[in-house]
Design an enzyme around this catalytic site. Structure first.
Site, PDB file in Angstrom:
ATOM      1  N   TYR A 108       4.308  27.504 -25.359  1.00  0.00           N
ATOM      2  CA  TYR A 108       4.394  27.013 -23.982  1.00  0.00           C
ATOM      3  C   TYR A 108       5.258  27.954 -23.143  1.00  0.00           C
ATOM      4  CZ  TYR A 108       5.394  23.760 -20.121  1.00  0.00           C
ATOM      5  OH  TYR A 108       5.534  23.163 -18.887  1.00  0.00           O
ATOM      6  N   SER A 121       9.230  26.623 -16.554  1.00  0.00           N
ATOM      7  CA  SER A 121      10.017  25.778 -17.452  1.00  0.00           C
ATOM      8  C   SER A 121      11.150  26.570 -18.083  1.00  0.00           C
ATOM      9  CB  SER A 121       9.095  25.239 -18.554  1.00  0.00           C
ATOM     10  OG  SER A 121       9.832  24.665 -19.612  1.00  0.00           O
TER      11      SER A 121
END
Length: 337
Positions: free
Chosen positions: A152, A128
């Site tokens: 994350y 990501s």
């Protein structure tokens, strides 16, 4: 005819389902068959051989079982499972368990079983743009250092380093694809911090109110917040392309590829929504600024140099937000969104 055996983790999710269908349609993967695994049992695609497995992929034994089905050892793994961004931020320990520990166990299994195959197992890891943070150049290039500002992104970057190291040593044939924010995602809102980027389009086109956590009104300057985005259709094309890039075409020091995308602000989205759905749809967007959400999304870079991924055969959307919103409206009308 050569058989391709592909393991997809996170296969019960929306992207997992799209990926299996795309791989079946891909002329470069003839006679494909699947091992599909997730925390809930995935749905098997039609007309192909598939094993579906409900498994907790944070433990070694269930992961080993993926390599010991009747279909044998996979030649390609798509590692899609994980805890999304806001979920990782709110539950740090669970994020580590799923986004780091589980990926390490998957890599160790691919390393262990890979020597029994004809070649190192291809390991496609979905990462990501949340790996970025801190001061960034105006345009991110392959040389830009990743310094995440959220749990994350930290988990994804940690696992990226593992994939790179396992590839360097020849344990696997890794390829790391950093995804743009995918818009428009169908279904219900996810736990991703970026979920609103789809939500401000998806719900209003269905006649449902949507909450935008950026800004407090339609005139708020905060709506100029830019994001790096791509359509679902283009993203899935790039998932398929990831397994076909020859290993020696990647940069020598890293298997990371930032998938192509384009820059769109929240205001760009709302303008496209109004063009496609009219003022009635736009009025369904309500505003309540969320400082945590805004901080995390603002730390992600909104502009990338697409030169490197395009040289590897990856694809990019053309035309900005409006064609994507129009396609989603057509999907709603067809009953597939």
């Amino acid at each position: 005819m050569t058989t391709s055996t592909i393991l997809i983790t996170g296969a019960a999710g929306w992207l997992g389902g799209l990926l299996s269908d795309a791989l079946i349609a891909d002329a470069r993967t003839p006679n494909v068959r699947f091992i599909l695994a997730d925390i809930v049992e995935p749905k098997a695609p039609k007309n192909v051989e598939a094993v579906t497995i409900k498994a907790d992929l944070t433990a070694k034994d269930p992961i080993d079982a993926l390599f010991n089905t009747k279909l044998g050892i996979p030649d390609t793994i798509y590692c899609l499972h994980g805890i999304m961004s806001r979920g990782s931020e709110d539950n740090f320990d669970l994020g580590l368990k799923v986004n780091v520990d589980s990926i390490r166990l998957m890599l160790q299994a691919a390393r262990e079983y890979g020597p029994k195959a004809d070649a190192p197992i291809k390991f496609v890891f979905t990462s990501s743009l949340a790996v970025y943070g801190g001061p960034l150049p105006h345009v991110v290039t392959p040389d830009t250092i990743a310094t995440p500002e959220g749990a994350y992104g930290m988990g994804k970057l940690t696992s990226e380093l593992l994939v790179n190291e396992f590839s360097r040593r020849g344990f696997i044939d890794g390829r790391i694809i950093r995804l743009p924010t995918i818009v428009v995602r169908p279904g219900v809102p996810s736990a991703a911090t970026s979920a609103f980027i789809s939500g401000v389009i998806r719900e209003p086109l269905k006649g449902i109110e949507s909450l935008c956590p950026i800004g407090n009104s339609i005139d708020d300057p905060a709506l100029e917040l830019p994001s790096w985005v791509a359509s679902p259709e283009t993203t899935i094309k790039n998932f398929v392309q990831a397994m076909h890039v020859p290993g020696d075409k990647f940069l020598k020091h890293t298997r990371v590829v930032c998938l192509p995308g384009f820059t769109a602000t929240v205001r760009d989205e709302l303008e496209a929504l109004e063009k496609v759905g009219g003022k009635k749809a736009l009025d369904l967007v309500k505003f309540k600024d969320d400082p945590i959400n805004r901080r995390i999304v603002s730390s992600w870079p909104p502009r990338f140099d697409n030169t490197y991924p395009l040289s590897l055969g990856f694809h990019v959307d053309e035309g900005g937000m409006e064609p994507i919103v129009r396609q989603f409206q057509k999907d709603i009308e067809a009953g597939i969104a």
